[in-house]
Design a protein around this motif. Structure first.
Motif, PDB file in Angstrom:
ATOM      1  N   GLN A  54       0.843  -1.193   0.000  1.00 33.74           N
ATOM      2  CA  GLN A  54       0.000   0.000   0.000  1.00 33.74           C
ATOM      3  C   GLN A  54       0.883   1.249   0.000  1.00 33.74           C
ATOM      4  O   GLN A  54       1.811   1.349   0.801  1.00 33.74           O
ATOM      5  CB  GLN A  54      -0.895  -0.010   1.247  1.00 33.74           C
ATOM      6  N   ILE A  55       0.591   2.197  -0.888  1.00 37.57           N
ATOM      7  CA  ILE A  55       1.323   3.455  -0.957  1.00 37.57           C
ATOM      8  C   ILE A  55       0.341   4.599  -0.779  1.00 37.57           C
ATOM      9  O   ILE A  55      -0.646   4.696  -1.508  1.00 37.57           O
ATOM     10  CB  ILE A  55       2.088   3.618  -2.290  1.00 37.57           C
ATOM     11  N   ALA A  56       0.619   5.467   0.188  1.00 33.45           N
ATOM     12  CA  ALA A  56      -0.209   6.646   0.436  1.00 33.45           C
ATOM     13  C   ALA A  56       0.575   7.880   0.001  1.00 33.45           C
ATOM     14  O   ALA A  56       1.747   8.035   0.333  1.00 33.45           O
ATOM     15  CB  ALA A  56      -0.565   6.748   1.917  1.00 33.45           C
ATOM     16  N   VAL A  57      -0.086   8.770  -0.753  1.00 35.00           N
ATOM     17  CA  VAL A  57       0.504  10.045  -1.148  1.00 35.00           C
ATOM     18  C   VAL A  57      -0.084  11.084  -0.196  1.00 35.00           C
ATOM     19  O   VAL A  57      -1.296  11.300  -0.179  1.00 35.00           O
ATOM     20  CB  VAL A  57       0.186  10.390  -2.617  1.00 35.00           C
ATOM     21  N   GLN A  58       0.802  11.708   0.600  1.00 34.66           N
ATOM     22  CA  GLN A  58       0.351  12.618   1.650  1.00 34.66           C
ATOM     23  C   GLN A  58       0.893  14.023   1.426  1.00 34.66           C
ATOM     24  O   GLN A  58       1.931  14.209   0.796  1.00 34.66           O
ATOM     25  CB  GLN A  58       0.857  12.145   3.023  1.00 34.66           C
ATOM     26  N   ASN A  59       0.184  15.004   1.988  1.00 35.83           N
ATOM     27  CA  ASN A  59       0.722  16.348   2.110  1.00 35.83           C
ATOM     28  C   ASN A  59       1.836  16.243   3.147  1.00 35.83           C
ATOM     29  O   ASN A  59       1.591  15.855   4.288  1.00 35.83           O
ATOM     30  CB  ASN A  59      -0.376  17.304   2.571  1.00 35.83           C
ATOM     31  N   ASP A  91       4.816  20.056  -0.844  1.00 31.99           N
ATOM     32  CA  ASP A  91       5.625  18.854  -0.988  1.00 31.99           C
ATOM     33  C   ASP A  91       4.791  17.626  -0.663  1.00 31.99           C
ATOM     34  O   ASP A  91       3.876  17.679   0.176  1.00 31.99           O
ATOM     35  CB  ASP A  91       6.845  18.909  -0.060  1.00 31.99           C
ATOM     36  N   LEU A  92       5.106  16.512  -1.331  1.00 30.18           N
ATOM     37  CA  LEU A  92       4.371  15.271  -1.132  1.00 30.18           C
ATOM     38  C   LEU A  92       5.263  14.246  -0.434  1.00 30.18           C
ATOM     39  O   LEU A  92       6.445  14.126  -0.744  1.00 30.18           O
ATOM     40  CB  LEU A  92       3.910  14.703  -2.473  1.00 30.18           C
ATOM     41  N   LEU A  93       4.681  13.519   0.487  1.00 27.49           N
ATOM     42  CA  LEU A  93       5.380  12.429   1.164  1.00 27.49           C
ATOM     43  C   LEU A  93       4.705  11.131   0.733  1.00 27.49           C
ATOM     44  O   LEU A  93       3.509  10.953   0.943  1.00 27.49           O
ATOM     45  CB  LEU A  93       5.297  12.583   2.685  1.00 27.49           C
ATOM     46  N   LEU A 108       8.806  13.912  -2.179  1.00 31.00           N
ATOM     47  CA  LEU A 108       8.778  14.453  -3.537  1.00 31.00           C
ATOM     48  C   LEU A 108       8.443  15.934  -3.415  1.00 31.00           C
ATOM     49  O   LEU A 108       7.311  16.297  -3.081  1.00 31.00           O
ATOM     50  CB  LEU A 108       7.738  13.716  -4.386  1.00 31.00           C
ATOM     51  N   GLU A 109       9.436  16.759  -3.649  1.00 28.42           N
ATOM     52  CA  GLU A 109       9.250  18.204  -3.472  1.00 28.42           C
ATOM     53  C   GLU A 109       8.402  18.783  -4.603  1.00 28.42           C
ATOM     54  O   GLU A 109       8.429  18.290  -5.730  1.00 28.42           O
ATOM     55  CB  GLU A 109      10.598  18.902  -3.405  1.00 28.42           C
ATOM     56  N   ALA A 110       7.682  19.845  -4.274  1.00 32.93           N
ATOM     57  CA  ALA A 110       6.784  20.489  -5.247  1.00 32.93           C
ATOM     58  C   ALA A 110       7.543  20.948  -6.485  1.00 32.93           C
ATOM     59  O   ALA A 110       7.057  20.777  -7.608  1.00 32.93           O
ATOM     60  CB  ALA A 110       6.066  21.666  -4.591  1.00 32.93           C
ATOM     61  N   LYS A 111       8.741  21.475  -6.304  1.00 30.85           N
ATOM     62  CA  LYS A 111       9.493  21.970  -7.472  1.00 30.85           C
ATOM     63  C   LYS A 111       9.814  20.844  -8.444  1.00 30.85           C
ATOM     64  O   LYS A 111       9.891  21.072  -9.649  1.00 30.85           O
ATOM     65  CB  LYS A 111      10.769  22.685  -7.029  1.00 30.85           C
ATOM     66  N   GLU A 112       9.959  19.606  -7.937  1.00 32.47           N
ATOM     67  CA  GLU A 112      10.236  18.470  -8.825  1.00 32.47           C
ATOM     68  C   GLU A 112       9.026  18.132  -9.688  1.00 32.47           C
ATOM     69  O   GLU A 112       9.132  18.018 -10.898  1.00 32.47           O
ATOM     70  CB  GLU A 112      10.610  17.233  -8.010  1.00 32.47           C
ATOM     71  N   TYR A 113       7.853  17.946  -9.042  1.00 30.00           N
ATOM     72  CA  TYR A 113       6.698  17.524  -9.839  1.00 30.00           C
ATOM     73  C   TYR A 113       6.099  18.668 -10.648  1.00 30.00           C
ATOM     74  O   TYR A 113       5.534  18.445 -11.703  1.00 30.00           O
ATOM     75  CB  TYR A 113       5.653  16.792  -9.000  1.00 30.00           C
ATOM     76  N   LEU A 114       6.263  19.915 -10.177  1.00 32.89           N
ATOM     77  CA  LEU A 114       5.762  21.044 -10.961  1.00 32.89           C
ATOM     78  C   LEU A 114       6.576  21.224 -12.242  1.00 32.89           C
ATOM     79  O   LEU A 114       6.032  21.575 -13.284  1.00 32.89           O
ATOM     80  CB  LEU A 114       5.785  22.329 -10.129  1.00 32.89           C
ATOM     81  N   ALA A 115       7.880  20.967 -12.174  1.00 29.04           N
ATOM     82  CA  ALA A 115       8.716  21.048 -13.378  1.00 29.04           C
ATOM     83  C   ALA A 115       8.310  19.970 -14.373  1.00 29.04           C
ATOM     84  O   ALA A 115       8.319  20.198 -15.582  1.00 29.04           O
ATOM     85  CB  ALA A 115      10.189  20.898 -13.006  1.00 29.04           C
ATOM     86  N   ALA A 116       7.942  18.792 -13.870  1.00 28.12           N
ATOM     87  CA  ALA A 116       7.566  17.687 -14.753  1.00 28.12           C
ATOM     88  C   ALA A 116       6.245  17.950 -15.484  1.00 28.12           C
ATOM     89  O   ALA A 116       6.065  17.525 -16.613  1.00 28.12           O
ATOM     90  CB  ALA A 116       7.475  16.383 -13.969  1.00 28.12           C
ATOM     91  N   VAL A 117       5.313  18.654 -14.822  1.00 26.95           N
ATOM     92  CA  VAL A 117       4.038  18.942 -15.478  1.00 26.95           C
ATOM     93  C   VAL A 117       4.068  20.277 -16.212  1.00 26.95           C
ATOM     94  O   VAL A 117       3.103  20.651 -16.870  1.00 26.95           O
ATOM     95  CB  VAL A 117       2.832  18.917 -14.486  1.00 26.95           C
ATOM     96  N   GLY A 118       5.188  21.015 -16.056  1.00 30.63           N
ATOM     97  CA  GLY A 118       5.325  22.279 -16.787  1.00 30.63           C
ATOM     98  C   GLY A 118       4.598  23.427 -16.142  1.00 30.63           C
ATOM     99  O   GLY A 118       4.251  24.383 -16.806  1.00 30.63           O
TER     100      GLY A 118
END
Length: 194
Positions: A54-59, A91-93, A108-118
């Motif tokens: 089980q994987i939970a994506v959290q704030n 940021d996501l944990l 997973l820091e916000a700057k990482e995933y925001l860069a990936a989605v543009g």
């Protein structure tokens, strides 16, 4: 050494070895952004893939669960990036819970995933009216993210501490030292009783 002393010594040695067995089942999670998704994998120490974990994506700030998923038979998972995370930009944990105390986390820091989605929210990006530039930024960010994923994975795997031969020999040395101290104390006790 009498029987009760030997029993206590064996119990003490078994208790010393418990941390080694707990380390053998450490659960590691690695995740990276890819477009509007989060991809990753979960495995136990030593490289054995974890199945159906089980994987939970959290704030990351308050541990609020935003979405959940389960990894497949290969230990891999894919989950849509939570929409509210992109809007609020926190940021996501990612927390992998394999049960029986097996747990791993990945930030997973916000700057990482925001860069990936543009979603570049810098003043220069918001002032620019050119749609082609935004598309180019998104494509470049996605390709860089894909290219960096194997490097991030390698770095994450190298951060995992595995007991070395030096650590094992040191532990055995401690145990033998404690056995020696116990035997010495027992012989002094027997010597005083004579």
């Amino acid at each position: 050494m009498n029987r009760s002393s030997l029993g206590c010594l064996l119990l003490f040695m078994a208790l010393l070895l418990l941390p080694l067995s707990a380390h053998a089942h450490k659960l590691s999670i690695f995740a990276w952004p890819e477009g509007n998704e989060i991809r990753g994998e979960v495995k136990f120490s030593g490289g054995r893939q974890a199945k159906n974990v089980q994987i939970a994506v959290q704030n990351a700030a308050n541990s609020t669960v935003l979405t959940e998923t389960v990894c497949d038979e290969k230990g891999e998972f894919r989950v849509a990036l939570p929409e509210q995370a992109s809007k609020v930009q926190y940021d996501l944990l990612l927390v992998a819970n394999g049960g029986e105390g097996h747990r791993g986390e990945w930030l997973l820091e916000a700057k990482e995933y925001l860069a990936a989605v543009g979603n570049d929210t810098s003043p220069a990006a918001s002032a620019s009216p050119v749609l082609n530039e935004q598309q180019l930024r998104r494509i470049v960010a996605e390709e860089i993210s894909k290219g960096l994923s194997p490097l991030r994975k390698t770095l994450a795997e190298n951060q995992e501490h595995k007991p070395s031969l030096h650590d094992l020999l040191g532990g055995i040395g401690w145990i033998l030292g404690l056995v020696g101290i116990t035997a010495w104390a027992q012989s002094r006790k027997n010597h005083k009783q004579r």
